[in-house]
Write a protein that holds these residues in place. Structure first.
Motif, PDB file in Angstrom:
ATOM      1  N   UNK A   1       4.342   9.847  -8.626  1.00 39.85           N
ATOM      2  CA  UNK A   1       3.999   9.402  -7.343  1.00 39.85           C
ATOM      3  C   UNK A   1       4.073  10.706  -6.256  1.00 39.85           C
ATOM      4  N   UNK A   2       5.004  11.419  -6.651  1.00 38.90           N
ATOM      5  CA  UNK A   2       5.167  12.793  -5.755  1.00 38.90           C
ATOM      6  C   UNK A   2       4.183  13.653  -6.143  1.00 38.90           C
ATOM      7  N   UNK A   3       3.310  13.853  -7.048  1.00 37.49           N
ATOM      8  CA  UNK A   3       2.447  14.761  -7.280  1.00 37.49           C
ATOM      9  C   UNK A   3       0.839  13.907  -6.892  1.00 37.49           C
ATOM     10  N   UNK A   4       0.859  12.820  -6.514  1.00 40.17           N
ATOM     11  CA  UNK A   4      -0.534  12.227  -6.024  1.00 40.17           C
ATOM     12  C   UNK A   4      -0.344  11.684  -4.690  1.00 40.17           C
ATOM     13  N   UNK A   5      -1.466  11.929  -4.119  1.00 39.22           N
ATOM     14  CA  UNK A   5      -1.372  11.536  -2.645  1.00 39.22           C
ATOM     15  C   UNK A   5      -2.191   9.992  -2.663  1.00 39.22           C
ATOM     16  N   UNK A   6      -1.037   9.290  -1.988  1.00 40.80           N
ATOM     17  CA  UNK A   6      -1.641   7.674  -1.914  1.00 40.80           C
ATOM     18  C   UNK A   6      -2.218   7.407  -0.442  1.00 40.80           C
ATOM     19  N   UNK A   7      -3.397   7.500  -0.490  1.00 34.44           N
ATOM     20  CA  UNK A   7      -4.197   7.341   0.989  1.00 34.44           C
ATOM     21  C   UNK A   7      -4.232   5.596   1.271  1.00 34.44           C
ATOM     22  N   UNK A   8      -4.056   5.495   2.426  1.00 33.78           N
ATOM     23  CA  UNK A   8      -4.105   3.925   2.943  1.00 33.78           C
ATOM     24  C   UNK A   8      -5.074   3.964   3.793  1.00 33.78           C
ATOM     25  N   UNK A   9      -6.190   3.045   3.648  1.00 38.62           N
ATOM     26  CA  UNK A   9      -7.091   2.822   4.492  1.00 38.62           C
ATOM     27  C   UNK A   9      -7.235   1.511   4.983  1.00 38.62           C
ATOM     28  N   UNK A  10      -7.978   1.332   6.341  1.00 41.79           N
ATOM     29  CA  UNK A  10      -8.061  -0.113   6.723  1.00 41.79           C
ATOM     30  C   UNK A  10      -9.398  -0.859   6.239  1.00 41.79           C
ATOM     31  N   UNK A  11     -10.374   0.007   5.548  1.00 44.19           N
ATOM     32  CA  UNK A  11     -11.526  -0.437   4.858  1.00 44.19           C
ATOM     33  C   UNK A  11     -12.036   0.136   3.877  1.00 44.19           C
ATOM     34  N   UNK A  12     -12.097  -0.297   2.570  1.00 47.67           N
ATOM     35  CA  UNK A  12     -12.371   0.202   1.309  1.00 47.67           C
ATOM     36  C   UNK A  12     -13.823   0.964   1.467  1.00 47.67           C
ATOM     37  N   UNK A  13     -14.773  -0.176   2.313  1.00 48.00           N
ATOM     38  CA  UNK A  13     -16.270   0.195   2.290  1.00 48.00           C
ATOM     39  C   UNK A  13     -16.318   1.469   3.044  1.00 48.00           C
ATOM     40  N   UNK A  14     -15.840   1.537   4.176  1.00 49.83           N
ATOM     41  CA  UNK A  14     -15.911   2.695   4.928  1.00 49.83           C
ATOM     42  C   UNK A  14     -15.321   3.870   4.398  1.00 49.83           C
ATOM     43  N   UNK A  15     -14.310   3.819   3.493  1.00 48.15           N
ATOM     44  CA  UNK A  15     -13.848   4.957   2.761  1.00 48.15           C
ATOM     45  C   UNK A  15     -14.921   5.357   1.504  1.00 48.15           C
ATOM     46  N   UNK A  16     -15.484   4.363   1.296  1.00 48.48           N
ATOM     47  CA  UNK A  16     -16.527   4.625   0.128  1.00 48.48           C
ATOM     48  C   UNK A  16     -17.654   5.338   0.710  1.00 48.48           C
ATOM     49  N   UNK A  17     -18.003   4.970   1.780  1.00 48.82           N
ATOM     50  CA  UNK A  17     -19.377   5.881   2.651  1.00 48.82           C
ATOM     51  C   UNK A  17     -19.329   7.089   2.937  1.00 48.82           C
ATOM     52  N   UNK A  18     -17.710   7.264   3.244  1.00 50.88           N
ATOM     53  CA  UNK A  18     -17.178   8.449   3.973  1.00 50.88           C
ATOM     54  C   UNK A  18     -17.486   9.423   2.651  1.00 50.88           C
TER      55      UNK A  18
END
Length: 218
Positions: free
Chosen positions: A126-143
């Motif tokens: 886990x220290x070699x991977x970035x865990x990104x937290x988002x409020x909305x998965x669809x918005x993240x997909x579109x971005x």
């Protein structure tokens, strides 16, 4: 956060360790060499601190600081669509790290978070991977689509994953253990891929599915 086990000691970022509690002297040299504060305690105290097999060491570490979409890195991104099992999460992190995948996206709500079980299962990956937290998965997909990523989601009614030519910049979405991929995520994906099943069981564990697809897509 309390994490435990000798593998965690050797793999975790030393800057994240506030203090180590040990019941075995064979850790002392390593702790001193890495300037880690420690306290020698009875095994019974460690048994009360954590529920798992601690191997004589418990680490008090800082809580995980999640990343944002601005921190996204790499041409292969994994999204977990409301995964809930910390063992699956930790195993997926390990698989991603083994393939040098730098970014995993999770939703803020109704999703497993980084906890002691995730740390234990990932064994330091886990220290070699970035865990990104988002409020909305669809918005993240579109971005991600705006940045020319091609989005693949895993579902039973998809195309055989072995017959797909994968894009250089890609996203793999893995669904939750019980529900799978949500309809909204499926609609916003470019291709739905499936792992053909020939036995009596019609689905695989989420981390197993992720492992198969990650190694095929990379």
């Amino acid at each position: 956060m309390l994490v435990y086990g000798k593998n965690i000691l050797y793999e975790v970022d030393k800057k994240k360790i506030k203090k180590a509690y040990i019941s075995r002297n064979d850790y002392i040299t390593y702790l001193k060499e890495n300037s880690i504060k420690y306290e020698v305690v009875d095994k019974s105290r460690l048994d009360k601190m954590v529920k798992g097999v601690h191997q004589g060491i418990v680490l008090d570490i800082f809580d995980y600081n999640y990343y944002t979409m601005d921190d996204l890195e790499g041409d292969f991104v994994v999204i977990l669509d409301h995964l809930t099992d910390p063992h699956n999460f930790g195993a997926i992190i390990r698989t991603c790290e083994s393939k040098n995948i730098k970014s995993i996206i999770i939703p803020k709500d109704r999703s497993v978070l980084v906890n002691d079980t995730v740390y234990k299962t990932s064994e330091g990956a886990i220290d070699n991977v970035k865990i990104i937290m988002v409020t909305n998965i669809i918005n993240a997909i579109n971005k991600l689509k705006e940045q020319n990523y091609f989005v693949y989601c895993a579902d039973m009614d998809g195309v055989d994953y072995r017959k797909v030519d994968y894009a250089p910049k890609k996203v793999l979405v893995i669904g939750s253990e019980g529900i799978g991929i949500s309809n909204a995520v499926k609609k916003n994906s470019d291709v739905v891929v499936a792992i053909p099943m020939s036995g009596k069981i019609n689905s695989l564990n989420a981390s197993v599915s992720a492992g198969i697809l990650i190694y095929r897509m990379d």
